[in-house]
Write an enzyme that holds these catalytic residues in place. Structure first.
Site, PDB file in Angstrom:
ATOM      1  CG  ASP A   1      -2.039   1.574   0.760  1.00 39.93           C
ATOM      2  OD1 ASP A   1      -2.644   0.395   0.450  1.00 39.93           O
ATOM      3  OD2 ASP A   1      -1.638   2.335   1.939  1.00 39.93           O
TER       4      ASP A   1
ATOM      5  CG  ASN B   1      -5.175  11.473  -4.668  1.00 39.73           C
ATOM      6  OD1 ASN B   1      -4.073  11.547  -6.097  1.00 39.73           O
ATOM      7  ND2 ASN B   1      -5.700  10.400  -4.701  1.00 39.73           N
TER       8      ASN B   1
ATOM      9  CG  HIS C   1      -7.236  13.069  -7.663  1.00 44.27           C
ATOM     10  ND1 HIS C   1      -8.296  11.892  -7.121  1.00 44.27           N
ATOM     11  CD2 HIS C   1      -8.507  13.981  -7.485  1.00 44.27           C
ATOM     12  CE1 HIS C   1      -8.519  12.690  -5.971  1.00 44.27           C
ATOM     13  NE2 HIS C   1      -9.328  13.826  -5.825  1.00 44.27           N
TER      14      HIS C   1
ATOM     15  CG  ASP D   1      -5.246   8.748 -11.684  1.00 44.66           C
ATOM     16  OD1 ASP D   1      -5.310   7.717 -10.725  1.00 44.66           O
ATOM     17  OD2 ASP D   1      -5.733   9.201 -12.612  1.00 44.66           O
TER      18      ASP D   1
ATOM     19  CD  GLU E   1      -4.606   4.398  -1.203  1.00 48.46           C
ATOM     20  OE1 GLU E   1      -5.028   4.873  -0.018  1.00 48.46           O
ATOM     21  OE2 GLU E   1      -5.354   4.656  -1.878  1.00 48.46           O
TER      22      GLU E   1
END
Length: 400
Positions: free
Chosen positions: A252, A260, A265, A269, A295
């Site tokens: 993770d 973010n 965002h 990504d 994630e």
């Protein structure tokens, strides 16, 4: 009857064109469409030309037929990852055309038919040979191979067998001959069978593409959660039946919400995509990785103990700290926390995942940017077994 073959060819030319419109990256489909269009033109020229013995129409029809057969062979070979040198097709077209021109000085139609059919047979042999060299051997591929081979054989056998019965034919007698009727029916049959097989192959290929897209996370190129879990269940079953060690890694990204919030965002990504590609390039082909959450990632490591899987996770962790993410300043490096669990053979996927996930959260609580192995890790002293967290070098991280 003479319009049967151009009608079949035009129908399949349109069908392949529609299939190509769906996915233009598959260039072999457009070759099939052009091939059948070219064959249809050749059939129509032959049907409507007033004098089939004239040198111009004979050569024109032959070149259209040769081009159509070559495009079919090229497209079929390209579909299975093979190539046929264009010079082979050119050589067949030039030599056969010269022989066809020479044969037009006689009244007997037989030599021209032998020459033309031999040229088409050679082209289909080239196509069958290329497909025979391909690595893929699915049922539809074998069907197409044998249809190419059978088509090549009939091009050589049909004229000889028919002329044994018909003997010599003049151009004026050709259209009223048994050979002409047999030729139309045989060509129609083989053309229809081959076109149906190629169309079925195109449809099956599209189904595979759609299935792969459904099973693949587009952002990372790894498996989607559903696809990953299905493969993980299968791998655990194989592990149990073959007594092969398997381990599970859960990873993770650390402080991903702040990525973010600070950079947006799109940058988030970019980070997910980079991490997924890093995982995909690090694991072996026998391992399976998937993105199972926003994630969060998971890896099933085949034939690997928990200790070895923890080392793999640590290599990925270190590589991530050195990975540049588009949109994030160079002096800031993303990190991730990893949890590892070894499959004992008695638990199911859900319980194994829960163990690895708990180890990952333990790594989060232990300071992040580390690997925790939820199990017994062998140390150099094999008499001592402890739960051993793996920690790597420090890196610049985002503040909590």
């Amino acid at each position: 009857m003479g319009l049967m073959n151009p009608a079949i060819s035009l129908v399949f030319a349109l069908l392949f064109l529609f299939a190509w419109q769906r996915d233009r990256s598959r260039k072999h489909i457009v070759f099939f469409s052009i091939a059948y269009s070219t064959l249809a033109i050749g059939f129509l020229i032959f049907h409507f030309v007033p004098d089939p013995a004239a040198r111009g129409p004979i050569l024109t029809m032959h070149l259209f037929y040769t081009a159509g057969c070559a495009l079919l062979a090229h497209g079929a070979a390209r579909r299975v990852g093979q190539t046929i040198q264009p010079s082979y097709f050119v050589a067949v077209a030039v030599i056969s055309s010269l022989l066809m021109i020479a044969s037009t000085y006689g009244l007997d139609q037989n030599p021209r038919l032998y020459i033309a059919n031999s040229a088409y047979g050679l082209i289909f042999i080239l196509g069958a040979h290329a497909m025979g060299l391909a690595a893929r051997h699915e049922p539809i591929d074998r069907i197409i191979f044998w249809l190419f081979a059978a088509t090549a054989v009939q091009f050589f056998v049909r004229p000889a067998a028919t002329f044994i019965l018909e003997e010599s034919l003049s151009a004026s007698e050709y259209r009223d001959s048994t050979y002409y009727a047999v030729m139309i029916m045989v060509v129609a049959l083989f053309s229809l069978l081959l076109a149906l097989a190629l169309l079925a192959a195109v449809m099956l290929d599209q189904i595979k593409v759609d299935r792969k897209m459904a099973e693949t996370d587009l952002l990372t190129g790894l498996r989607s959660r559903r696809s990953f879990e299905q493969e993980a269940l299968a791998m655990l079953a194989r592990s149990k039946s073959r007594n092969v060690p398997v381990s599970l890694i859960v990873a993770d990204l650390d402080f991903f919400k702040q990525v973010n919030d600070i950079w947006g965002h799109q940058v988030g990504d970019n980070a997910i995509g980079a991490f997924g590609k890093l995982i995909g390039s690090t694991i072996r082909t026998t391992d399976v990785a998937g993105r199972i959450g926003g994630e969060e990632f998971c890896i099933v490591v085949w034939n690997c103990t928990g200790t070895a899987a923890a080392r793999l996770a640590d290599r990925i962790r270190l590589a991530l700290t050195e990975t540049e993410i588009d949109g994030i300043p160079d002096d800031i490096h993303l990190t991730a926390s990893f949890g590892v669990a070894a499959f004992s053979g008695g638990e199911g996927y859900g319980r194994l995942f829960g163990q690895a996930d708990a180890a990952m959260y333990s790594a989060k609580e232990g300071g992040r940017n580390c690997v925790h192995y939820d199990g017994e890790a062998e140390l150099e002293d094999e008499t001592k077994r402890v739960r051993k967290p793996f920690r790597g070098a420090e890196s610049v991280t985002l503040a909590a």
